[in-house]
Motif scaffolding. Structure first.
Motif, PDB file in Angstrom:
ATOM      1  N   HIS A 125       0.876  -1.169   0.000  1.00  0.00           N
ATOM      2  CA  HIS A 125       0.000   0.000   0.000  1.00  0.00           C
ATOM      3  C   HIS A 125       0.915   1.221   0.000  1.00  0.00           C
ATOM      4  CE1 HIS A 125      -3.597  -2.402   1.139  1.00  0.00           C
ATOM      5  NE2 HIS A 125      -2.655  -3.195   1.644  1.00  0.00           N
TER       6      HIS A 125
ATOM      7  N   HIS B  70      -1.538   1.144  -5.278  1.00  0.00           N
ATOM      8  CA  HIS B  70      -1.018  -0.188  -5.005  1.00  0.00           C
ATOM      9  C   HIS B  70      -0.021  -0.599  -6.077  1.00  0.00           C
ATOM     10  CE1 HIS B  70      -4.910  -0.086  -2.795  1.00  0.00           C
ATOM     11  NE2 HIS B  70      -4.029  -0.336  -1.852  1.00  0.00           N
TER      12      HIS B  70
ATOM     13  N   LEU C 220     -10.920  -2.907   0.049  1.00  0.00           N
ATOM     14  CA  LEU C 220      -9.762  -3.648   0.542  1.00  0.00           C
ATOM     15  C   LEU C 220     -10.149  -4.521   1.736  1.00  0.00           C
ATOM     16  CD1 LEU C 220      -7.233  -0.697   0.235  1.00  0.00           C
ATOM     17  CD2 LEU C 220      -7.436  -2.638  -1.324  1.00  0.00           C
TER      18      LEU C 220
ATOM     19  N   HIS D 121      -3.608   7.088  -2.635  1.00  0.00           N
ATOM     20  CA  HIS D 121      -3.465   5.752  -2.039  1.00  0.00           C
ATOM     21  C   HIS D 121      -3.468   4.786  -3.218  1.00  0.00           C
ATOM     22  CE1 HIS D 121      -5.424   2.475   0.770  1.00  0.00           C
ATOM     23  NE2 HIS D 121      -4.355   2.034   0.138  1.00  0.00           N
TER      24      HIS D 121
HETATM   25 CU    CU Z   1      -3.874   0.205   0.107  1.00  0.00          CU
END
Ligand code: CU
Length: 315
Positions: A129, A144, A247, A142
């Motif tokens: 993350h 990935h 998530l 945010h």
């Molecule tokens: Cu994340």
């Protein structure tokens, strides 16, 4: 007006681990490398990484979906027996980061001897993350990064305007405690004027009205508190009916203390508590020190992620 954009590699020495290593390489070449490390397991559990439901009831734990998150939460809270990984992350990216132009960020994760670490554990549905914020905390991402093997993660992103940026890379070396490594990037140029800190608690994000509530009238440093996001659809004025897990949970909350420079100690990642009313998403956390904090609550409305940001003042 001509502006020159350059990427600078900045390392911040993190106080939480004696294994902390920082190095800056080749800032004059086409790539820059930034290394840094520090480990949550070494941090005070109440300053580094406060997990929302680390103190939830047994019923809530039993409602868990089999991703073994409770173990993760215990690790995050510092009660884990897992060894710190003491990994070192080297960030490679363009030496000239221009606002709004996508650049590749490559993270090479190594052990203290410089050998790539190959195996990572999934947590919250991802192997890494990455939180990217500007110095003024106006810009937040945010994302990935994708695992490419041999310790290398990659992601493409862009930086919206000239500023220093801090990257919190959160990952879990296989069998070890979760680790957050803090990296820096700079987009040189004239930074936009920082807007005044807005302590509003009612805001609209796209089609979602968000009301921020706190379980206590004032936030005192070091005290457990519930941060509650009350969501309403702007059209129906009712709680949204299309909220989906994000998530693996009802929502995620990232909190950063306004500091210069930002370090791992300023970073808090809380998870949504389970079994709370349908129109409210609760996070239990604590704010380590007095100051101004920015919070980003993230929720999933049928595949579209809403990021609801609020400032709070901690006494
Ligand atoms: Cu994340």
């Amino acid at each position: 007006m001509k502006r020159i954009f350059t990427a600078l590699a900045i390392t911040s020495s993190l106080v939480l681990t004696q294994a902390c290593a920082s190095q800056v390489k080749s800032s004059q070449t086409s790539e820059i490398s930034i290394s840094n490390t520090n480990n949550i397991a070494d941090a005070n559990p109440h300053t580094g990484h406060n997990m929302g439901d680390s103190q939830t009831s047994e019923t809530q734990k039993n409602s868990h979906d089999g991703h073994n998150m409770e173990n993760d939460h215990n690790e995050h809270s510092g009660h884990s027996s897992l060894e710190p990984a003491n990994a070192i992350v080297e960030l490679k990216t363009s030496s000239k980061i221009i606002p709004k132009i996508p650049v590749l960020l490559a993270f090479n994760i190594k052990d203290k001897a410089g050998k790539p670490i190959a195996n990572f554990d999934t947590f919250q549905e991802q192997l890494m993350h990455l939180i990217v914020v500007s110095d003024d905390l106006q810009s937040f991402q945010h994302i990935h990064p994708t695992y490419k093997g041999n310790g290398r993660f990659e992601v493409q992103t862009d930086f919206p305007y000239p500023s220093g940026y801090t990257l919190f890379s959160d990952y879990k070396v296989a069998g070890k405690a979760e680790q957050v490594s803090v990296l820096k990037a700079q987009v040189i140029g004239r930074s936009p004027t920082t807007p005044k800190i807005d302590l509003a608690t009612n805001k609209t994000f796209g089609n979602t009205k968000v009301n921020l509530k706190l379980s206590q009238p004032t936030i005192k440093a070091g005290q457990e508190i519930h941060v509650i996001f009350n969501l309403q659809d702007t059209v129906s004025n009712q709680p949204p009916t299309d909220l989906k897990p994000y998530l693996g949970e009802r929502g995620h909350l990232v909190i950063l203390k306004q500091s210069s420079p930002l370090t791992q100690a300023d970073y808090i990642h809380a998870h949504a508590m389970k079994n709370t009313p349908p129109d409210e998403i609760h996070f239990m956390t604590s704010f380590p020190k007095p100051g101004k904090y920015k919070m980003w609550g993230q929720f999933n409305r049928n595949g579209k992620i809403i990021t609801a940001d609020f400032w709070v003042d901690v006494q």
